[in-house]
Write a protein that holds these residues in place. Structure first.
Motif, PDB file in Angstrom:
ATOM      1  N   PHE A  21       0.835  -1.199   0.000  1.00 16.10           N
ATOM      2  CA  PHE A  21       0.000   0.000   0.000  1.00 16.10           C
ATOM      3  C   PHE A  21       0.869   1.248   0.000  1.00 16.10           C
ATOM      4  CE2 PHE A  21      -2.676  -3.245   1.909  1.00 16.10           C
ATOM      5  CZ  PHE A  21      -3.862  -3.069   1.215  1.00 16.10           C
ATOM      6  N   TYR A  22       0.433   2.247  -0.778  1.00 14.91           N
ATOM      7  CA  TYR A  22       1.113   3.540  -0.842  1.00 14.91           C
ATOM      8  C   TYR A  22       0.074   4.643  -0.791  1.00 14.91           C
ATOM      9  CZ  TYR A  22       4.685   0.437  -2.717  1.00 14.91           C
ATOM     10  OH  TYR A  22       5.569  -0.591  -2.892  1.00 14.91           O
ATOM     11  N   GLN A  23       0.337   5.652   0.028  1.00 14.49           N
ATOM     12  CA  GLN A  23      -0.544   6.808   0.085  1.00 14.49           C
ATOM     13  C   GLN A  23       0.033   7.893  -0.818  1.00 14.49           C
ATOM     14  OE1 GLN A  23      -1.371   8.089   4.084  1.00 14.49           O
ATOM     15  NE2 GLN A  23      -1.838   6.024   4.766  1.00 14.49           N
ATOM     16  N   LEU A  24      -0.786   8.367  -1.750  1.00 13.00           N
ATOM     17  CA  LEU A  24      -0.377   9.385  -2.704  1.00 13.00           C
ATOM     18  C   LEU A  24      -1.222  10.628  -2.478  1.00 13.00           C
ATOM     19  CD1 LEU A  24      -0.354   7.031  -5.806  1.00 13.00           C
ATOM     20  CD2 LEU A  24       1.565   7.586  -4.337  1.00 13.00           C
ATOM     21  N   GLU A  25      -0.590  11.806  -2.581  1.00 15.73           N
ATOM     22  CA  GLU A  25      -1.320  13.034  -2.302  1.00 15.73           C
ATOM     23  C   GLU A  25      -0.859  14.141  -3.234  1.00 15.73           C
ATOM     24  OE1 GLU A  25      -2.233  15.898   1.536  1.00 15.73           O
ATOM     25  OE2 GLU A  25      -1.266  13.968   1.817  1.00 15.73           O
ATOM     26  N   LYS A  26      -1.815  14.851  -3.805  1.00 15.97           N
ATOM     27  CA  LYS A  26      -1.549  16.008  -4.662  1.00 15.97           C
ATOM     28  C   LYS A  26      -2.668  17.006  -4.414  1.00 15.97           C
ATOM     29  CE  LYS A  26      -0.083  18.041  -8.584  1.00 15.97           C
ATOM     30  NZ  LYS A  26       1.083  18.701  -8.834  1.00 15.97           N
ATOM     31  N   ASP A  27      -2.311  18.190  -3.925  1.00 16.34           N
ATOM     32  CA  ASP A  27      -3.283  19.224  -3.561  1.00 16.34           C
ATOM     33  C   ASP A  27      -4.297  18.646  -2.576  1.00 16.34           C
ATOM     34  OD1 ASP A  27      -1.944  20.993  -5.239  1.00 16.34           O
ATOM     35  OD2 ASP A  27      -3.163  20.423  -6.965  1.00 16.34           O
ATOM     36  N   ASP A  28      -5.587  18.632  -2.943  1.00 13.35           N
ATOM     37  CA  ASP A  28      -6.621  18.111  -2.042  1.00 13.35           C
ATOM     38  C   ASP A  28      -7.001  16.666  -2.352  1.00 13.35           C
ATOM     39  OD1 ASP A  28      -6.727  20.497  -0.725  1.00 13.35           O
ATOM     40  OD2 ASP A  28      -8.378  21.292  -1.934  1.00 13.35           O
ATOM     41  N   THR A  29      -6.393  16.077  -3.374  1.00 12.49           N
ATOM     42  CA  THR A  29      -6.718  14.714  -3.775  1.00 12.49           C
ATOM     43  C   THR A  29      -5.780  13.734  -3.087  1.00 12.49           C
ATOM     44  OG1 THR A  29      -7.377  15.559  -5.936  1.00 12.49           O
ATOM     45  CG2 THR A  29      -7.039  13.186  -5.743  1.00 12.49           C
ATOM     46  N   ARG A  30      -6.364  12.743  -2.418  1.00 11.66           N
ATOM     47  CA  ARG A  30      -5.569  11.726  -1.731  1.00 11.66           C
ATOM     48  C   ARG A  30      -6.001  10.360  -2.225  1.00 11.66           C
ATOM     49  NH1 ARG A  30      -6.996  12.546   3.873  1.00 11.66           N
ATOM     50  NH2 ARG A  30      -5.660  10.782   4.216  1.00 11.66           N
ATOM     51  N   LEU A  31      -5.009   9.538  -2.564  1.00 15.63           N
ATOM     52  CA  LEU A  31      -5.270   8.213  -3.104  1.00 15.63           C
ATOM     53  C   LEU A  31      -4.567   7.153  -2.290  1.00 15.63           C
ATOM     54  CD1 LEU A  31      -4.571   8.971  -6.863  1.00 15.63           C
ATOM     55  CD2 LEU A  31      -6.802   8.770  -5.802  1.00 15.63           C
ATOM     56  N   CYS A  32      -5.090   5.956  -2.343  1.00 15.88           N
ATOM     57  CA  CYS A  32      -4.429   4.788  -1.770  1.00 15.88           C
ATOM     58  C   CYS A  32      -4.183   3.819  -2.918  1.00 15.88           C
ATOM     59  CB  CYS A  32      -5.301   4.142  -0.704  1.00 15.88           C
ATOM     60  SG  CYS A  32      -4.511   2.718   0.064  1.00 15.88           S
ATOM     61  N   VAL A  73      -6.588   1.281  -7.183  1.00 15.54           N
ATOM     62  CA  VAL A  73      -6.486   2.627  -6.646  1.00 15.54           C
ATOM     63  C   VAL A  73      -7.832   3.011  -6.062  1.00 15.54           C
ATOM     64  CG1 VAL A  73      -6.071   5.050  -7.204  1.00 15.54           C
ATOM     65  CG2 VAL A  73      -4.763   3.287  -8.352  1.00 15.54           C
ATOM     66  N   ALA A  74      -7.814   3.686  -4.918  1.00 19.77           N
ATOM     67  CA  ALA A  74      -9.050   4.171  -4.309  1.00 19.77           C
ATOM     68  C   ALA A  74      -8.820   5.575  -3.781  1.00 19.77           C
ATOM     69  CB  ALA A  74      -9.475   3.258  -3.172  1.00 19.77           C
ATOM     70  N   PHE A  75      -9.829   6.424  -3.931  1.00 21.71           N
ATOM     71  CA  PHE A  75      -9.771   7.767  -3.362  1.00 21.71           C
ATOM     72  C   PHE A  75      -9.970   7.659  -1.868  1.00 21.71           C
ATOM     73  CE2 PHE A  75     -10.954   8.651  -7.730  1.00 21.71           C
ATOM     74  CZ  PHE A  75     -10.082   9.687  -8.033  1.00 21.71           C
ATOM     75  N   MET A  76      -9.226   8.483  -1.117  1.00 18.40           N
ATOM     76  CA  MET A  76      -9.342   8.475   0.331  1.00 18.40           C
ATOM     77  C   MET A  76      -9.995   9.770   0.795  1.00 18.40           C
ATOM     78  SD  MET A  76      -5.871   6.755   1.883  1.00 18.40           S
ATOM     79  CE  MET A  76      -4.939   8.234   1.742  1.00 18.40           C
ATOM     80  N   SER A  77     -10.778   9.661   1.850  1.00 22.94           N
ATOM     81  CA  SER A  77     -11.329  10.848   2.494  1.00 22.94           C
ATOM     82  C   SER A  77     -10.714  10.958   3.879  1.00 22.94           C
ATOM     83  CB  SER A  77     -12.854  10.753   2.565  1.00 22.94           C
ATOM     84  OG  SER A  77     -13.234   9.581   3.252  1.00 22.94           O
TER      85      SER A  77
END
Length: 132
Positions: A21-32, A73-77
């Motif tokens: 698993f990797y957490q990716l983040e760009k601006d307000d978008t966060r992905l797993c 890939v999944a969007f995270m809140s």
């Protein structure tokens, strides 16, 4: 004629690899990102990767070296950080390497020198042909 939905056959590798698993983040978008696992339904029990939440992407690798490995890939809140535990070693692999940087700069320098040499040779040859 149609008799039911048919049968789906899925063939898996003999080894069972767990996802990384990797957490990716760009601006307000966060992905797993979950990657390199062998069973397409490996994450069916993970709340973050359930199909019904609409943030599900499944892709099988086409690279022959990693054929049969899946990624999702999944969007995270807010509050989903604990559902996407980052694998160790990911950040270390993205660190700059001074040897690679030095070799890259050397190769670029040699390419520029080669292009300049070819250009000067062409100009001198053209000048010689014109002067005769």
């Amino acid at each position: 004629m149609y008799f039911g939905s048919g049968t789906r056959l899925t063939v898996h590798k003999s080894e069972d690899e767990d996802p990384r698993f990797y957490q990716l983040e760009k601006d307000d978008t966060r992905l797993c990102l979950a990657t390199d696992f062998t069973r397409h339904d490996k994450l069916k029990d993970n709340e973050l990767f359930k199909e019904q939440n609409g943030t599900f992407i499944d892709r099988e690798s086409t690279d022959p070296a990693t054929k049969g490995l899946y990624s999702q890939v999944a969007f995270m809140s807010t509050g989903d950080e604990d559902k996407c535990e980052e694998s160790s070693g990911f950040n270390d692999s993205l660190q700059p390497d001074s040897v690679v940087n030095t070799v890259s700069l050397t190769v670029i320098g040699l390419r520029i020198l080669f292009v300049k040499t070819v250009a000067i040779n062409v100009l001198v040859t053209l000048r010689l042909c014109i002067s005769r």
